[in-house]
Motif scaffolding. Structure first.
Motif, PDB file in Angstrom:
ATOM      1  N   ASN A   1       4.231  -7.632   3.110  1.00  0.00           N
ATOM      2  CA  ASN A   1       2.945  -8.299   2.895  1.00  0.00           C
ATOM      3  C   ASN A   1       2.807  -8.808   1.461  1.00  0.00           C
ATOM      4  OD1 ASN A   1       2.726  -5.699   1.839  1.00  0.00           O
ATOM      5  ND2 ASN A   1       0.560  -5.508   2.361  1.00  0.00           N
ATOM      6  N   ALA A   2       3.920  -9.324   0.912  1.00  0.00           N
ATOM      7  CA  ALA A   2       3.871  -9.850  -0.452  1.00  0.00           C
ATOM      8  C   ALA A   2       4.816 -11.037  -0.614  1.00  0.00           C
ATOM      9  CB  ALA A   2       4.255  -8.766  -1.461  1.00  0.00           C
TER      10      ALA A   2
ATOM     11  N   SER B   1       0.814  -1.221   0.000  1.00  0.00           N
ATOM     12  CA  SER B   1       0.000   0.000   0.000  1.00  0.00           C
ATOM     13  C   SER B   1       0.846   1.269   0.000  1.00  0.00           C
ATOM     14  CB  SER B   1      -0.963   0.003   1.194  1.00  0.00           C
ATOM     15  OG  SER B   1      -0.228  -0.091   2.400  1.00  0.00           O
ATOM     16  N   ASP B   2       2.153   1.142   0.285  1.00  0.00           N
ATOM     17  CA  ASP B   2       3.050   2.301   0.215  1.00  0.00           C
ATOM     18  C   ASP B   2       3.251   2.766  -1.223  1.00  0.00           C
ATOM     19  OD1 ASP B   2       3.349   2.089   2.957  1.00  0.00           O
ATOM     20  OD2 ASP B   2       5.273   1.041   2.825  1.00  0.00           O
ATOM     21  N   GLY B   3       2.972   1.887  -2.186  1.00  0.00           N
ATOM     22  CA  GLY B   3       3.095   2.243  -3.598  1.00  0.00           C
ATOM     23  C   GLY B   3       4.476   1.953  -4.153  1.00  0.00           C
ATOM     24  N   ILE B   4       4.652   2.333  -5.407  1.00  0.00           N
ATOM     25  CA  ILE B   4       5.873   2.069  -6.149  1.00  0.00           C
ATOM     26  C   ILE B   4       6.617   3.387  -6.358  1.00  0.00           C
ATOM     27  CG2 ILE B   4       6.811   1.214  -8.336  1.00  0.00           C
ATOM     28  CD1 ILE B   4       3.987  -0.230  -8.600  1.00  0.00           C
ATOM     29  N   PRO B   5       7.831   3.523  -5.782  1.00  0.00           N
ATOM     30  CA  PRO B   5       8.589   4.742  -6.039  1.00  0.00           C
ATOM     31  C   PRO B   5       8.880   4.829  -7.538  1.00  0.00           C
ATOM     32  CG  PRO B   5       9.750   3.264  -4.520  1.00  0.00           C
ATOM     33  CD  PRO B   5       8.557   2.559  -5.016  1.00  0.00           C
ATOM     34  N   TRP B   6       8.457   5.908  -8.171  1.00  0.00           N
ATOM     35  CA  TRP B   6       8.509   5.973  -9.627  1.00  0.00           C
ATOM     36  C   TRP B   6       9.436   7.057 -10.154  1.00  0.00           C
ATOM     37  CZ3 TRP B   6       6.909   2.196 -12.512  1.00  0.00           C
ATOM     38  CH2 TRP B   6       6.766   2.382 -13.895  1.00  0.00           C
ATOM     39  N   ALA B   7       9.384   8.221  -9.550  1.00  0.00           N
ATOM     40  CA  ALA B   7      10.152   9.341 -10.096  1.00  0.00           C
ATOM     41  C   ALA B   7      10.241  10.441  -9.043  1.00  0.00           C
ATOM     42  CB  ALA B   7       9.474   9.886 -11.355  1.00  0.00           C
ATOM     43  N   ILE B   8      10.879  11.515  -9.418  1.00  0.00           N
ATOM     44  CA  ILE B   8      10.947  12.726  -8.600  1.00  0.00           C
ATOM     45  C   ILE B   8      10.341  13.847  -9.433  1.00  0.00           C
ATOM     46  CG2 ILE B   8      12.498  14.386  -7.470  1.00  0.00           C
ATOM     47  CD1 ILE B   8      12.577  11.659  -6.134  1.00  0.00           C
TER      48      ILE B   8
ATOM     49  N   LYS C   1       0.384   3.923  -7.121  1.00  0.00           N
ATOM     50  CA  LYS C   1      -0.324   2.993  -6.257  1.00  0.00           C
ATOM     51  C   LYS C   1      -0.447   1.645  -6.948  1.00  0.00           C
ATOM     52  CE  LYS C   1      -0.922   5.750  -2.871  1.00  0.00           C
ATOM     53  NZ  LYS C   1      -0.068   5.568  -1.721  1.00  0.00           N
ATOM     54  N   TRP C   2      -0.329   0.580  -6.181  1.00  0.00           N
ATOM     55  CA  TRP C   2      -0.522  -0.770  -6.705  1.00  0.00           C
ATOM     56  C   TRP C   2      -1.985  -0.960  -7.047  1.00  0.00           C
ATOM     57  CZ3 TRP C   2       2.945  -4.572  -7.744  1.00  0.00           C
ATOM     58  CH2 TRP C   2       4.229  -4.435  -7.226  1.00  0.00           C
ATOM     59  N   GLY C   3      -2.246  -1.575  -8.168  1.00  0.00           N
ATOM     60  CA  GLY C   3      -3.584  -2.012  -8.512  1.00  0.00           C
ATOM     61  C   GLY C   3      -3.596  -3.528  -8.460  1.00  0.00           C
TER      62      GLY C   3
ATOM     63  N   HIS D   1      -9.593  -8.982  -0.990  1.00  0.00           N
ATOM     64  CA  HIS D   1      -8.458  -9.395  -0.167  1.00  0.00           C
ATOM     65  C   HIS D   1      -7.589  -8.191   0.111  1.00  0.00           C
ATOM     66  CE1 HIS D   1      -4.286 -10.884   0.390  1.00  0.00           C
ATOM     67  NE2 HIS D   1      -4.908 -11.599   1.282  1.00  0.00           N
ATOM     68  N   ARG D   2      -7.299  -7.956   1.364  1.00  0.00           N
ATOM     69  CA  ARG D   2      -6.393  -6.889   1.762  1.00  0.00           C
ATOM     70  C   ARG D   2      -5.124  -7.557   2.298  1.00  0.00           C
ATOM     71  NH1 ARG D   2      -9.411  -3.121   0.222  1.00  0.00           N
ATOM     72  NH2 ARG D   2     -11.457  -2.629   1.029  1.00  0.00           N
ATOM     73  N   PRO D   3      -4.011  -7.447   1.560  1.00  0.00           N
ATOM     74  CA  PRO D   3      -2.789  -8.140   1.964  1.00  0.00           C
ATOM     75  C   PRO D   3      -2.297  -7.738   3.354  1.00  0.00           C
ATOM     76  CG  PRO D   3      -2.575  -7.288  -0.256  1.00  0.00           C
ATOM     77  CD  PRO D   3      -3.831  -6.704   0.310  1.00  0.00           C
ATOM     78  N   THR D   4      -1.922  -8.736   4.115  1.00  0.00           N
ATOM     79  CA  THR D   4      -1.329  -8.544   5.436  1.00  0.00           C
ATOM     80  C   THR D   4      -0.085  -9.425   5.508  1.00  0.00           C
ATOM     81  OG1 THR D   4      -2.545 -10.381   6.430  1.00  0.00           O
ATOM     82  CG2 THR D   4      -3.624  -8.201   6.468  1.00  0.00           C
TER      83      THR D   4
END
Length: 159
Positions: A74-75, A26-33, A43-45, A131-134
């Motif tokens: 959580n993956a 849920s923190d997402g994917i660091p992509w750019a500045i 954000k992850w889909g 499903h909410r990953p934990t």
């Protein structure tokens, strides 16, 4: 090559990950500045497809996704690399399972579908639709390089 021999890809805690302790999908994917120096995060889909012409940066984009996934507590991360393991070789020590042949890919996909079906049954019994990953019920992130080869295989597409 199988790094983990778990009976189900969707049960049990995720393996220890390199990178930031305690990160989550849920923190997402660091992509750019951005132009002000702030991080841009995607954000992850539930599903992501990266496509483009040769040299367009697909491998770089896939690596950014993998950095976030292998760092998430959580993956579970599995990979299919149908170029003989060359494209995702840098990730082989960080993912739990890697398939580099069509036969290994079929087995990996069958295991993923079996785990998904068990999870769906658990969700049905709990009367939940999402499903909410934990850490105790992690997401399965499956990275596939050369999806075109896999999609041409009739046995693999049955999974």
């Amino acid at each position: 090559m199988s790094v983990s021999e778990r009976p189900s890809p969707l049960e049990g805690p995720a393996l220890a990950r390199p990178g930031e302790a305690g990160s989550r999908l849920s923190d997402g994917i660091p992509w750019a500045i951005d132009e002000r120096g702030r991080p841009v995060t995607l954000k992850w889909g539930p599903h992501t497809l990266l496509g483009g012409a040769t040299g367009a940066g697909k491998s770089v984009a896939l690596s950014l996704h993998l950095i976030a996934a292998v760092s998430a507590e959580n993956a579970h991360v599995w990979a299919i690399d149908l170029k003989g393991g060359v494209e995702l070789a840098a990730w082989s020590d960080h993912v739990e399972r890697v398939a580099i042949t069509i036969e290994e890919a079929r087995a990996l996909l069958n295991d993923a579908v079996a785990g998904m079906n068990r999870r769906l049954e658990q969700m049905r019994l709990r009367k939940v639709t999402t499903h909410r990953p934990t850490t105790s019920s992690p997401a399965l992130v499956l990275a596939i390089d050369e999806l075109a080869i896999l999609s041409e295989d009739k046995e693999a597409t049955k999974a």
